[in-house]
Design an enzyme around this catalytic site. Sequence first.
Site, PDB file in Angstrom:
ATOM      1  N   CYS B 158       0.803  -1.224   0.000  1.00  0.00           N
ATOM      2  CA  CYS B 158       0.000   0.000   0.000  1.00  0.00           C
ATOM      3  C   CYS B 158       0.839   1.279   0.000  1.00  0.00           C
ATOM      4  O   CYS B 158       0.286   2.385  -0.063  1.00  0.00           O
ATOM      5  CB  CYS B 158      -0.967  -0.027   1.182  1.00  0.00           C
ATOM      6  SG  CYS B 158      -1.968  -1.519   1.152  1.00  0.00           S
ATOM      7  N   HIS B 291      -1.826   8.151   6.750  1.00  0.00           N
ATOM      8  CA  HIS B 291      -2.178   6.887   6.091  1.00  0.00           C
ATOM      9  C   HIS B 291      -3.538   6.451   6.633  1.00  0.00           C
ATOM     10  O   HIS B 291      -4.407   6.066   5.873  1.00  0.00           O
ATOM     11  CB  HIS B 291      -1.092   5.845   6.368  1.00  0.00           C
ATOM     12  CG  HIS B 291      -1.343   4.534   5.707  1.00  0.00           C
ATOM     13  ND1 HIS B 291      -1.486   4.416   4.346  1.00  0.00           N
ATOM     14  CD2 HIS B 291      -1.498   3.275   6.203  1.00  0.00           C
ATOM     15  CE1 HIS B 291      -1.707   3.142   4.025  1.00  0.00           C
ATOM     16  NE2 HIS B 291      -1.723   2.436   5.138  1.00  0.00           N
ATOM     17  N   HIS B 328      -9.585   2.624   1.213  1.00  0.00           N
ATOM     18  CA  HIS B 328      -8.163   2.361   1.033  1.00  0.00           C
ATOM     19  C   HIS B 328      -7.973   1.846  -0.388  1.00  0.00           C
ATOM     20  O   HIS B 328      -8.479   0.791  -0.746  1.00  0.00           O
ATOM     21  CB  HIS B 328      -7.720   1.318   2.059  1.00  0.00           C
ATOM     22  CG  HIS B 328      -6.229   1.150   2.161  1.00  0.00           C
ATOM     23  ND1 HIS B 328      -5.358   1.658   1.226  1.00  0.00           N
ATOM     24  CD2 HIS B 328      -5.462   0.518   3.087  1.00  0.00           C
ATOM     25  CE1 HIS B 328      -4.119   1.357   1.577  1.00  0.00           C
ATOM     26  NE2 HIS B 328      -4.152   0.662   2.699  1.00  0.00           N
TER      27      HIS B 328
END
Lengths: 383, 399
Positions: B158, B291, B328
């Site tokens: 990610c 994040h 996400h």
Amino acid sequence: MIRIFVRGAGAVSPAGWGVEPLLTALRAEAPTSYEPDPSPPPSPIRWERVSCGRRTGEGERSTSTERSTKEQVASRELRAPSGSRRFAARLVPAPAPRPAWLGHPRLRRASGISQFALSAALEALESAPGTALDATRLGIVTGTHTASIRYSERFFGEVLENPATASPMLFPETVMNAPASHMAAFLGCTGLCYSLVADQTAFVQALVVGCQWLVDERVDTCLVVGMDEAAWPLADALDHFAHGLPLSEGAGALLLARQPGTAPAVELQCITDAHLYAAAATKEPAARAMRSQLPAESPGDLLVDSRCGTPRLDRAEDLAWADWHGARISPRFTLGEGLCAATAWQFVAARAALTRGWARAANISVVGANLQSVGARFELAEE
Amino acid sequence: MVITGAGIVTALGLGWRANADGFRVGRRAFRPVSLFDVTRQRAKEAAEVDLPRALPETRLSARTMRRLTRASRQLLWAAAEAWRQAGWEAGGNLPLVLGTTGCGSESGEQYYRLALEPAPARRGQPTRSLRHQGQRQALDVAEAFGFEGPVTIIANACASGYNAIGHAWELVLTGRAERVLAGGYDVLTLLAFAGFDSLQALSTTRCRPFDAGRDGLGLGEGAAVLTLESLDSARGRGADILGEIIGYGAATDCHHLAQPNPEGHAAFLSMREACARAGVAPESVGYVNAHGTGTVLNDASEALAINRWAGPRARDLPVSSTKGSVGHLLGGSGAVEAVVCLMVLIEQWLPPAPCVETPDAACAFPLVREPRDARVEIALSNSFGFGGANATLLFRRWP
């Protein structure tokens, strides 16, 4: 100008765990123009600590060894679950004895590709005596085509069966940077760590990134690892493009540094531009353009190419190197289509040829399946 | 090193305006998953992109366009917006750096299902296997806009998007390239959804990053692309400059494959390095796009890292995670959040995190929970991923 040296190398292939089994296999199957020195120097590698295969020494270069090596890389099969389709494959033999480092907590459940990558990396580090290693200044770059495809296949199979019971232990191992992550954790590397994906040229792109980090002094040493593992969906896909071409697996690693280390030192003299197969540029002009950026043949030069033995797939590379009459080896002829692992074997073999005095310089040609052609050159560094 | 073009595709919409309007008010773009069956999964929602049938006008043939995967289509929409805005022209050597975790996974999943059949039809399978590969999406972009050059596809879980943009930034900074096209993308796939669901990492309520009662992340999909170039190049062309990238940091967390170090040490190192390379102290940073996935472990670890990095500045440093809005995006999240930071710097507002009710006690910083205008000169943004990949970018407003 900052120079980049290849301080160490490691490999895992269907021939076994280490550079020596790889070289033995290549020598056994290599074209006759490739004649190594009959008395290569003893390997400085401490096999017992690093690798899992049997030690291969000078005394084993007999015909019987060559026969056993050929048997060792003999084709095995991968089968689709339905059992109706079988695919030729050359798989890495199980390590015997099992090395202690595989008991590391991060490796207990790791896929084969992570084990191959770490073994090759450890061998590369151990084959570079005198390299001061600060793990916080060690970079890691991996190049792969499909990464942990075995666990991806297994996990997705479980999801299709029943997502409620799909294993949460498998899923994290399916991420493409899992092998690099395990390597970093094992070595204590807290700095730069990239995982690159592409066709067979991903390993060369990883070399480019590693060199940039060294030149920019972001790292002091850099492990560049090419790796892939075999699984039936990949063999099935390969079969659509090259029926009968055995899929193989493994890893190869190079340790790069700005200093040459102990003699004989091998310098990464150049990496060509990446010649893309965009709409207008098919493989043949791209391969020709790559070849034109590498020096003309000189006595003592070796060519290590990416041909796989399937004429249609090899045509562009055959044409690009039609003027080459010297020593030449094609690791995929012997070991199968190992994708990024096979590209790494090309570089490992080229380095070995130079350090053992079998060649003075080596051109490495990589004509990728569907992205780009790119080449490189190793030379023995002058004292 | 400046940014002259930015393109974005998320569940909030296609393009800068639709996304800026949504992020500015903290709009939530989740809905029941329609792309695949989730009846046997714990979570049922994701932030799906409404992708039009049409594609932006490019050099791709109609035949090629018909074959494009969802991943390539989203990437092309984002790239077309950035390309147009930058005013770049076809031709020449242009490095392309992309971040992704799944490449063209939807094509790979389809391939696998068909290959499982006892007597699978071969028709279409070669194309599906090629379309699954990351280099295919890269070539689609290169062919669409008519350029050649080295392709680097970073798959650092990610953090891939920020590693890609950071690597591109370094190519320009060191003079290796005058211009680089960079970005990240990922589409919703059954494998990723089922994977996070199997880990019980997906929220079964609402994704609430940094909320004390958070229960997991929400998945999304999308793409974002930036055109990066040297200041000389941009000025020489008379290009409009959107902002600067002034720092990039990356660090590896050796703690666990799928869990961050509880103290957030690598996250701290990544933020510290980005600021050190920019010569910027935390006091100069006006906004942090975290994040902030909404998982218990990530947000706790990141909060500690931000507290440690910011020091006394944490007390009044606005922080939010936009994953509560669009989910996400895995390999696409960093690139999308880079564009969000540009929106913040250009339009001077802070994106609120929707659904946060009680900020986690670990947060020594104020969470942005309501839409508001703000004066921000420098924004910092984090992306972390499985495997311990940590990356931070620092953006500065162009005067």
